[in-house]
Design a protein around this motif. Structure first.
Motif, PDB file in Angstrom:
ATOM      1  N   SER A 366      23.861  42.277 -50.776  1.00 52.99           N
ATOM      2  CA  SER A 366      22.560  42.118 -50.120  1.00 52.99           C
ATOM      3  C   SER A 366      22.190  40.649 -50.066  1.00 52.99           C
ATOM      4  CB  SER A 366      21.480  42.908 -50.873  1.00 52.99           C
ATOM      5  OG  SER A 366      21.330  42.390 -52.191  1.00 52.99           O
ATOM      6  N   THR A 367      21.247  40.355 -49.221  1.00 53.00           N
ATOM      7  CA  THR A 367      20.807  38.959 -49.034  1.00 53.00           C
ATOM      8  C   THR A 367      20.004  38.465 -50.209  1.00 53.00           C
ATOM      9  OG1 THR A 367      20.766  39.311 -46.659  1.00 53.00           O
ATOM     10  CG2 THR A 367      19.535  37.423 -47.499  1.00 53.00           C
ATOM     11  N   THR A 369      16.037  38.451 -52.233  1.00 56.44           N
ATOM     12  CA  THR A 369      14.649  38.261 -51.805  1.00 56.44           C
ATOM     13  C   THR A 369      14.235  36.820 -52.029  1.00 56.44           C
ATOM     14  OG1 THR A 369      14.152  40.562 -52.404  1.00 56.44           O
ATOM     15  CG2 THR A 369      12.294  39.061 -52.085  1.00 56.44           C
ATOM     16  N   HIS A 370      14.029  36.102 -50.970  1.00 65.12           N
ATOM     17  CA  HIS A 370      13.521  34.729 -51.021  1.00 65.12           C
ATOM     18  C   HIS A 370      12.961  34.383 -49.648  1.00 65.12           C
ATOM     19  CE1 HIS A 370      17.307  33.617 -49.014  1.00 65.12           C
ATOM     20  NE2 HIS A 370      17.937  34.324 -49.963  1.00 65.12           N
ATOM     21  N   SER A 373      15.259  34.789 -46.554  1.00 66.99           N
ATOM     22  CA  SER A 373      16.048  36.022 -46.461  1.00 66.99           C
ATOM     23  C   SER A 373      16.265  36.445 -45.016  1.00 66.99           C
ATOM     24  CB  SER A 373      15.351  37.147 -47.236  1.00 66.99           C
ATOM     25  OG  SER A 373      15.231  36.819 -48.605  1.00 66.99           O
ATOM     26  N   ASP A 374      15.200  36.442 -44.214  1.00 67.55           N
ATOM     27  CA  ASP A 374      15.319  36.870 -42.823  1.00 67.55           C
ATOM     28  C   ASP A 374      16.244  35.942 -42.035  1.00 67.55           C
ATOM     29  OD1 ASP A 374      13.577  38.889 -43.418  1.00 67.55           O
ATOM     30  OD2 ASP A 374      11.796  37.832 -42.660  1.00 67.55           O
ATOM     31  N   GLU A 377      19.886  36.673 -42.981  1.00 64.33           N
ATOM     32  CA  GLU A 377      20.352  37.913 -42.375  1.00 64.33           C
ATOM     33  C   GLU A 377      20.637  37.726 -40.889  1.00 64.33           C
ATOM     34  OE1 GLU A 377      21.740  41.671 -42.557  1.00 64.33           O
ATOM     35  OE2 GLU A 377      20.986  40.460 -44.239  1.00 64.33           O
ATOM     36  N   SER A 464      18.843  32.531 -54.973  1.00 61.63           N
ATOM     37  CA  SER A 464      19.234  33.808 -55.578  1.00 61.63           C
ATOM     38  C   SER A 464      20.638  33.647 -56.139  1.00 61.63           C
ATOM     39  CB  SER A 464      19.173  34.945 -54.538  1.00 61.63           C
ATOM     40  OG  SER A 464      20.125  34.714 -53.511  1.00 61.63           O
ATOM     41  N   ARG A 492      28.054  36.563 -48.619  1.00 58.79           N
ATOM     42  CA  ARG A 492      27.753  37.990 -48.405  1.00 58.79           C
ATOM     43  C   ARG A 492      29.031  38.809 -48.313  1.00 58.79           C
ATOM     44  NH1 ARG A 492      23.334  39.802 -45.807  1.00 58.79           N
ATOM     45  NH2 ARG A 492      24.379  41.810 -46.203  1.00 58.79           N
TER      46      ARG A 492
END
Length: 603
Positions: A366-367, A369-370, A373-374, A377, A464, A492
């Motif tokens: 997963s990417t 949460t920070h 992040s968007d 992705e 992260s 990733r």
């Protein structure tokens, strides 16, 4: 009036004018501040503390080091200040062979520095008419203090005859002074004699009036003429005035003045002849100077046509004085030197074996949460969609390098004269997995082991477990400017849609902004969008054997979109990319094979 005063009256007051002290010109002020100074082609522009004081320009490494002495200084009396033709913040100051290249913060600061420097140069008075009056004439000052003696005219004593005539003038002067003293004594004696005669005549007349006159038989008066006449004219006798021969003294005085006039006339003739001689010598020197200046200009023009390894005018830029061929040769030579240095360092370097194994694959699923992040992705999906597309049938992609399993493609793109060619490389490496390749590519703790173009780097922020913001500066390749990059690096794992397809490992690096790593004037900030995409193919082992590294193959797709951030010749950038990208891929994959040899396979 004394002799010396009368003789020195020819020296004008203008020749002995008091010397003015620096700082009397209105508007001259000291100035200090930070200017960027060109150091050399390795370090480029560096901020320095510059001080303008007492017609001298000095610089220090910083304001805190002013008490330890300056790093260098220039006397501005003979300095030439040249504002740059294209760079509005730059000024060049040259004194003979020494040149300082300086840059101000903005055009206003540059204008302020130029004005202050010019005021200091004007106040120094070098080469101006006022400076000649201020320093005075050596001949006038010397003669005024020495009474025009023979030694006072040493600047003219190049000829024997003029020296003799000046000695004659000294002799005539002494004679004339003595004659003037003698005549003065004569005139003083005459004045005293007349005064005494008048007094004596008054007394004789009084005595004659008191006595009765003698009378003869015929009735006439008898006067005593002998005594009174002798007394009356006795004082007018020439012998009474110290025995001076006035006529002889007058003739001698006339002869002396005539001799002085004749000697002066002769001196003037000699000086006129000497002036003609000096004029001819001056004409010869002027002609020699003209030839030297022409030779200097010719040599300067020839020098401008050649590469110069010190000045900023020959570095990267649209107004660079170096042509594309010389630019390419210089870059290629610098890259060759770096390769040799790297080969030597690799043979001497001992690899540090790290005990901590790579994190499990679940961390990268997963990417995270920070705040980015968007964006991460979005970049991952774009690379998965477009970067893995086959380029074989696309005419826009050109195959530029093919070495065994490795192929490098390029699509030529330019924007505002800047080369933005996207590059795409495909490669197959045996014995390693996609996870291992991406791990060593992403983990900054291994970066210096395989990356040879980086000067230094640091992690600005850890977002992260699989994302971080990294700042790095690349080694400068003269004459190109030094580059730095600030980018987000994320790793990733993309699961396959069906069980027959392999999973995909991906590392994407793309430029971002961060408050802790602002652009500086020292480096040109480049923009990047890079992806390392890997898939692991496993061939079944024979019989019941376990899967070994001989059964695995990693397919690598490497894509790079780089904006160099500044101008450089397009042919040079494309040639360097064609040369360096294949070398980078081979160097990195060989490093991964060495690091994973004999270790458990990390899928």
């Amino acid at each position: 009036m004394s002799d010396n005063q009368s003789w020195n009256s020819s020296g004008s007051e203008e020749d002995i004018e008091p010397r003015e002290e620096p700082g009397h010109l209105v508007g001259v002020v000291d100035l200090s501040g930070v200017l960027s100074k060109w150091t050399n082609y390795i370090h480029g522009w560096q901020d320095r503390w510059v001080v303008l004081k007492n017609n001298t320009l000095s610089y220090y490494k910083s304001q805190d080091e002013t008490e330890y002495g300056c790093r260098g200084s220039l006397c501005l009396s003979k300095a030439v200040i040249t504002p740059h033709e294209f760079d509005e913040c730059r000024l060049d100051i040259s004194v003979n062979d020494s040149v300082w290249y300086l840059r101000a913060q903005d055009p206003e600061h540059r204008h302020q520095w130029i004005n202050s420097i010019e005021l200091h140069r004007a106040d120094s008075g070098y080469g101006s008419e006022s400076s000649l009056r201020r320093h005075g004439s050596m001949l006038s000052l010397t003669s005024a203090t020495s009474g025009y003696s023979a030694t006072s005219t040493s600047s003219f004593k190049k000829g024997h005859r003029l020296r003799e005539k000046l000695a004659e003038m000294e002799t005539f002067r002494d004679i004339l002074c003595r004659q003037a003293d003698t005549l003065q004594k004569y005139f003083d004696g005459c004045a005293d004699a007349v005064s005494k005669d008048e007094l004596q005549r008054d007394r004789i007349v009084e005595d004659d009036e008191d006595d009765f006159p003698n009378t003869r038989a015929d009735g006439e008066f008898l006067h005593n003429n002998n005594g009174s006449k002798d007394k009356l004219f006795q004082s007018l006798s020439p012998k009474g005035i110290n025995g001076i021969d006035f006529k002889g003294e007058a003739i001698t005085f006339k002869a002396t003045t005539a001799g002085i006039l004749a000697t002066l006339s002769h001196c003037i003739d000699l000086m006129v002849k000497r002036e003609d001689s000096w004029q001819k010598r001056l004409d010869k020197e002027m002609e020699k100077r003209r030839r030297i200046e022409e030779g200097y200009k010719s040599a300067l023009n020839e020098l401008k046509k050649k590469s110069h390894f010190g000045g900023p005018d020959y570095e990267e830029g649209p107004n660079s004085l170096i042509n594309e061929d010389e630019f390419f040769d210089a870059v290629e030579a610098a890259l060759d030197r770096q390769d040799k240095i790297e080969e030597q360092s690799q043979t001497e370097k001992t690899r540090i074996q790290r005990s901590s194994p790579p994190p499990p694959g679940d961390v990268y699923s997963s990417t995270g949460t920070h705040r980015f992040s968007d964006k991460v992705e979005e970049m991952v999906q774009n690379h998965m969609t477009y970067s893995l597309q086959d380029v074989g049938g696309d005419a826009n992609w050109q195959l530029v390098v093919e070495e065994g399993e490795m192929k490098v493609y390029r699509r030529e793109v330019e924007e505002n004269g800047i080369v933005l060619d996207p590059l795409k490389a495909t490669h197959s490496v045996k014995g390693v997995t996609g996870h291992e390749v991406c791990h060593y590519f992403w983990d900054t703790s291994y970066r210096n082991d395989w990356e040879t173009t980086i000067e230094n780097f640091n992690v600005v922020e850890t977002l992260s477990d699989n994302a971080a913001i990294v700042y790095q500066t690349h080694k400068r390749v003269w004459p190109a400017s030094q580059r730095d990059v600030l980018y987000l690096s994320a790793m990733r794992k993309i699961l396959a849609n069906n069980e027959n397809d392999p999973d995909t490992w991906l590392v994407c690096n793309f430029s971002v902004d961060h408050d802790d790593a602002q652009p500086s004037s020292r480096c040109v900030r480049a923009k990047i969008n890079i992806a390392m995409i890997c898939q692991t193919l496993v061939s079944p082992p024979e019989g019941d054997k376990e899967i070994s590294r001989d059964n695995i193959l990693c397919k690598i797709t490497y894509v790079a979109n780089v904006n160099p951030g500044g101008w450089a010749p397009a042919s040079v950038l494309r040639a360097v990319a064609k040369r360096e990208y294949p070398k980078f891929l081979k160097r990195f994959t060989s490093y991964v094979q060495d690091k994973t040899a004999g270790k458990p396979i990390l899928f």
